[in-house]
Write a protein that holds these residues in place. Structure first.
Motif, PDB file in Angstrom:
ATOM      1  N   THR A 121      58.759  38.047  48.298  1.00 22.06           N
ATOM      2  CA  THR A 121      58.053  36.716  48.209  1.00 22.06           C
ATOM      3  C   THR A 121      56.597  36.696  48.652  1.00 22.06           C
ATOM      4  N   ILE A 122      56.107  37.578  49.528  1.00 20.67           N
ATOM      5  CA  ILE A 122      54.850  37.449  49.939  1.00 20.67           C
ATOM      6  C   ILE A 122      54.018  38.042  48.785  1.00 20.67           C
ATOM      7  N   ALA A 123      54.485  38.930  48.305  1.00 21.42           N
ATOM      8  CA  ALA A 123      53.673  39.716  47.228  1.00 21.42           C
ATOM      9  C   ALA A 123      53.530  39.052  45.864  1.00 21.42           C
ATOM     10  N   GLN A 124      54.137  37.764  45.918  1.00 24.50           N
ATOM     11  CA  GLN A 124      53.804  37.136  44.580  1.00 24.50           C
ATOM     12  C   GLN A 124      52.544  36.993  43.918  1.00 24.50           C
ATOM     13  N   ALA A 125      52.314  37.471  42.750  1.00 25.29           N
ATOM     14  CA  ALA A 125      51.188  37.497  42.100  1.00 25.29           C
ATOM     15  C   ALA A 125      50.305  36.213  42.160  1.00 25.29           C
ATOM     16  N   ASP A 126      49.042  36.332  42.699  1.00 25.58           N
ATOM     17  CA  ASP A 126      47.981  35.352  42.518  1.00 25.58           C
ATOM     18  C   ASP A 126      47.347  35.285  41.085  1.00 25.58           C
ATOM     19  N   LEU A 127      46.837  34.391  40.745  1.00 29.39           N
ATOM     20  CA  LEU A 127      45.792  34.052  39.946  1.00 29.39           C
ATOM     21  C   LEU A 127      44.260  34.301  40.518  1.00 29.39           C
ATOM     22  N   LEU A 128      43.566  35.500  39.901  1.00 34.01           N
ATOM     23  CA  LEU A 128      42.292  35.777  40.463  1.00 34.01           C
ATOM     24  C   LEU A 128      41.457  35.887  39.302  1.00 34.01           C
ATOM     25  N   TYR A 129      40.407  35.353  39.137  1.00 37.57           N
ATOM     26  CA  TYR A 129      39.209  35.278  38.055  1.00 37.57           C
ATOM     27  C   TYR A 129      37.863  35.915  39.035  1.00 37.57           C
ATOM     28  N   THR A 130      37.609  37.055  38.732  1.00 32.93           N
ATOM     29  CA  THR A 130      36.380  37.580  39.256  1.00 32.93           C
ATOM     30  C   THR A 130      35.180  37.593  38.499  1.00 32.93           C
ATOM     31  N   PHE A 131      35.217  37.505  37.222  1.00 32.07           N
ATOM     32  CA  PHE A 131      34.489  37.676  36.304  1.00 32.07           C
ATOM     33  C   PHE A 131      33.680  38.911  36.520  1.00 32.07           C
ATOM     34  N   ASP A 132      34.221  40.017  36.868  1.00 35.72           N
ATOM     35  CA  ASP A 132      33.608  41.285  37.024  1.00 35.72           C
ATOM     36  C   ASP A 132      33.244  41.938  35.511  1.00 35.72           C
ATOM     37  N   SER A 133      33.923  41.663  34.435  1.00 40.38           N
ATOM     38  CA  SER A 133      33.353  41.990  33.357  1.00 40.38           C
ATOM     39  C   SER A 133      32.987  41.078  32.174  1.00 40.38           C
ATOM     40  N   GLY A 134      32.370  40.004  32.651  1.00 40.84           N
ATOM     41  CA  GLY A 134      31.925  39.124  31.714  1.00 40.84           C
ATOM     42  C   GLY A 134      32.235  37.921  31.891  1.00 40.84           C
ATOM     43  N   VAL A 135      31.700  36.847  31.056  1.00 38.75           N
ATOM     44  CA  VAL A 135      32.030  35.668  30.755  1.00 38.75           C
ATOM     45  C   VAL A 135      32.573  35.167  29.472  1.00 38.75           C
ATOM     46  N   GLY A 136      33.466  34.425  29.470  1.00 40.06           N
ATOM     47  CA  GLY A 136      34.206  34.027  28.272  1.00 40.06           C
ATOM     48  C   GLY A 136      35.774  33.840  28.515  1.00 40.06           C
ATOM     49  N   VAL A 137      36.486  34.293  27.622  1.00 43.12           N
ATOM     50  CA  VAL A 137      37.843  34.283  27.847  1.00 43.12           C
ATOM     51  C   VAL A 137      38.284  35.252  28.698  1.00 43.12           C
ATOM     52  N   VAL A 138      38.864  34.887  29.865  1.00 40.63           N
ATOM     53  CA  VAL A 138      39.330  36.057  30.833  1.00 40.63           C
ATOM     54  C   VAL A 138      40.672  35.720  31.390  1.00 40.63           C
ATOM     55  N   ASN A 139      41.466  36.817  30.922  1.00 42.95           N
ATOM     56  CA  ASN A 139      42.980  36.578  31.220  1.00 42.95           C
ATOM     57  C   ASN A 139      43.469  35.255  30.614  1.00 42.95           C
ATOM     58  N   GLY A 140      43.014  34.758  29.498  1.00 44.11           N
ATOM     59  CA  GLY A 140      43.721  33.819  28.826  1.00 44.11           C
ATOM     60  C   GLY A 140      42.926  32.586  29.141  1.00 44.11           C
ATOM     61  N   ALA A 141      41.940  32.371  30.272  1.00 44.45           N
ATOM     62  CA  ALA A 141      41.439  31.448  30.780  1.00 44.45           C
ATOM     63  C   ALA A 141      39.902  31.482  30.457  1.00 44.45           C
ATOM     64  N   GLY A 142      39.159  30.457  30.504  1.00 49.94           N
ATOM     65  CA  GLY A 142      37.844  30.476  30.448  1.00 49.94           C
ATOM     66  C   GLY A 142      37.111  29.224  30.499  1.00 49.94           C
ATOM     67  N   PHE A 143      35.606  29.425  30.273  1.00 51.05           N
ATOM     68  CA  PHE A 143      34.854  28.317  30.768  1.00 51.05           C
ATOM     69  C   PHE A 143      34.262  27.602  29.351  1.00 51.05           C
ATOM     70  N   THR A 144      34.194  26.134  29.432  1.00 51.72           N
ATOM     71  CA  THR A 144      33.795  25.550  28.543  1.00 51.72           C
ATOM     72  C   THR A 144      32.453  24.609  29.043  1.00 51.72           C
ATOM     73  N   GLY A 145      31.807  23.843  28.133  1.00 48.58           N
ATOM     74  CA  GLY A 145      30.723  22.958  28.532  1.00 48.58           C
ATOM     75  C   GLY A 145      29.640  23.837  29.175  1.00 48.58           C
ATOM     76  N   GLY A 146      28.587  23.370  28.933  1.00 48.28           N
ATOM     77  CA  GLY A 146      27.196  23.729  29.668  1.00 48.28           C
ATOM     78  C   GLY A 146      26.932  25.024  29.126  1.00 48.28           C
ATOM     79  N   ALA A 147      25.830  25.776  29.669  1.00 45.44           N
ATOM     80  CA  ALA A 147      25.382  26.830  29.182  1.00 45.44           C
ATOM     81  C   ALA A 147      25.773  28.113  30.349  1.00 45.44           C
ATOM     82  N   PHE A 148      26.582  29.032  29.774  1.00 50.83           N
ATOM     83  CA  PHE A 148      26.956  30.188  30.566  1.00 50.83           C
ATOM     84  C   PHE A 148      26.531  31.367  30.187  1.00 50.83           C
TER      85      PHE A 148
END
Length: 220
Positions: free
Chosen positions: A17-44
């Motif tokens: 139960t404690i080891a339940q996976a979190d969702l963590l986005y560190t952007f250590d390999s670039g910006v864009g689509v990250v594990n299915g999630a991503g940024f929109t809007g603005g200038a990135f």
């Protein structure tokens, strides 16, 4: 021995139960689509020094919602995020980083100039748009720029309830924005977006008891 094995089994359940996976986005390999999630809007862009998402404003003034960066959870990450968020112990944390050398457009900046960085949550429930949620209101980042102390990392960690999430909501996004003098465009970095669940005290105690049982079982 049977009771000890039972205790070990219970401990394994608690540990899982404690080891339940979190969702963590560190952007250590670039910006864009990250594990299915991503940024929109603005200038990135991607900042290699901080290995984080860097938002670059083209001009000063107010940006938030539509004109500022928006972090949209993707699928199937959205489903996982919703599952965690429906827990009463669900939390979301992230870092906003400001740096004289990496985050600001320094042309014309002088001591005493001011900046603000804002965030707002948005979801499909009745609360909808929740800006700078309590206990973080009023705006949590509002300061005078100083070349004597130019670097700052702001860490936020709050419950999904404070962010306006209602159990049963189907989508969620995190909006970021800034404010500064019109002739002073501002840059800031976003990193370490984390969705997680704080274990119940009873589960923690169960896991601790289980660890002790595992040690005893191993010795025997």
């Amino acid at each position: 021995m049977k009771s000890l094995k039972t205790l070990v089994a219970v401990a394994m359940v608690g540990a899982a139960t404690i080891a339940q996976a979190d969702l963590l986005y560190t952007f250590d390999s670039g910006v864009g689509v990250v594990n299915g999630a991503g940024f929109t809007g603005g200038a990135f862009g991607w900042n290699s020094t901080y290995a984080a998402a860097q938002y670059t404003g083209t001009a000063g003034g107010w940006t938030l919602g539509g004109t500022g960066p928006v972090f949209n959870f993707g699928w199937p990450e959205q489903v996982t995020m919703g599952t965690i968020a429906n827990s009463p112990n669900a939390r979301l944390s992230f870092d906003i980083i400001l740096s004289a050398t990496e985050s600001f457009s320094l042309g014309g900046w002088t001591d005493g100039n001011w900046y603000q960085v804002h965030f707002a949550a948005n979801s499909s429930g009745v609360h909808g748009w929740t800006q700078d949620p309590a206990p973080y209101a009023p705006n949590p980042i509002s300061a005078n720029y100083s070349s004597a102390n130019p670097d700052a990392t702001y860490h936020f960690d709050m419950s999904f309830t404070a962010l306006g999430w209602d159990p049963g909501d189907t989508w969620f996004q995190l909006n970021f924005g800034a404010n500064s003098a019109a002739d002073q465009p501002l840059q800031f970095l976003i990193d370490n977006i984390r969705v997680y669940e704080v274990p119940e005290p009873g589960v923690m105690a169960m896991a601790g008891l289980g660890v002790a049982a595992l040690l005893i079982f191993r010795r025997r």
